[in-house]
Motif scaffolding. Sequence first.
Motif, PDB file in Angstrom:
ATOM      1  N   LEU A 146      -1.035   7.168   4.414  1.00 10.57           N
ATOM      2  CA  LEU A 146       0.409   7.200   4.593  1.00 10.57           C
ATOM      3  C   LEU A 146       0.889   8.491   5.254  1.00 10.57           C
ATOM      4  O   LEU A 146       1.751   8.459   6.125  1.00 10.57           O
ATOM      5  N   GLU A 147       0.326   9.647   4.865  1.00  6.82           N
ATOM      6  CA  GLU A 147       0.771  10.913   5.450  1.00  6.82           C
ATOM      7  C   GLU A 147       0.454  10.987   6.945  1.00  6.82           C
ATOM      8  O   GLU A 147       1.178  11.614   7.708  1.00  6.82           O
ATOM      9  N   ASN A 148      -0.601  10.316   7.404  1.00  4.20           N
ATOM     10  CA  ASN A 148      -0.914  10.297   8.834  1.00  4.20           C
ATOM     11  C   ASN A 148       0.006   9.363   9.604  1.00  4.20           C
ATOM     12  O   ASN A 148       0.290   9.607  10.769  1.00  4.20           O
ATOM     13  N   ARG A 149       0.450   8.309   8.972  1.00  8.17           N
ATOM     14  CA  ARG A 149       1.375   7.384   9.642  1.00  8.17           C
ATOM     15  C   ARG A 149       2.675   8.088   9.989  1.00  8.17           C
ATOM     16  O   ARG A 149       3.231   7.880  11.058  1.00  8.17           O
ATOM     17  N   ALA A 150       3.160   8.921   9.091  1.00  2.00           N
ATOM     18  CA  ALA A 150       4.412   9.637   9.338  1.00  2.00           C
ATOM     19  C   ALA A 150       4.265  10.587  10.517  1.00  2.00           C
ATOM     20  O   ALA A 150       5.220  10.793  11.275  1.00  2.00           O
ATOM     21  N   LYS A 151       3.087  11.174  10.714  1.00  2.00           N
ATOM     22  CA  LYS A 151       2.869  12.118  11.809  1.00  2.00           C
ATOM     23  C   LYS A 151       3.012  11.449  13.171  1.00  2.00           C
ATOM     24  O   LYS A 151       3.331  12.108  14.156  1.00  2.00           O
TER      25      LYS A 151
END
Length: 56
Positions: A26-31
Amino acid sequence: MKQDHHYDDIINTHWPQPSSRESMPLENRAKIFMPFSAVKGLGKEIQQRIKKKMED
């Protein structure tokens, strides 16, 4: 206040994932969306107005 429940049938539904790859954290999707700015210069304009307001 009335609550609409139009999407209750799809919220928290388990969707099948392709077995050929793992899902992205999830944290990579936001990037992915971080560099996008729908209104170029809006953030700078807001900061300038806040600064001006605080000086008054």
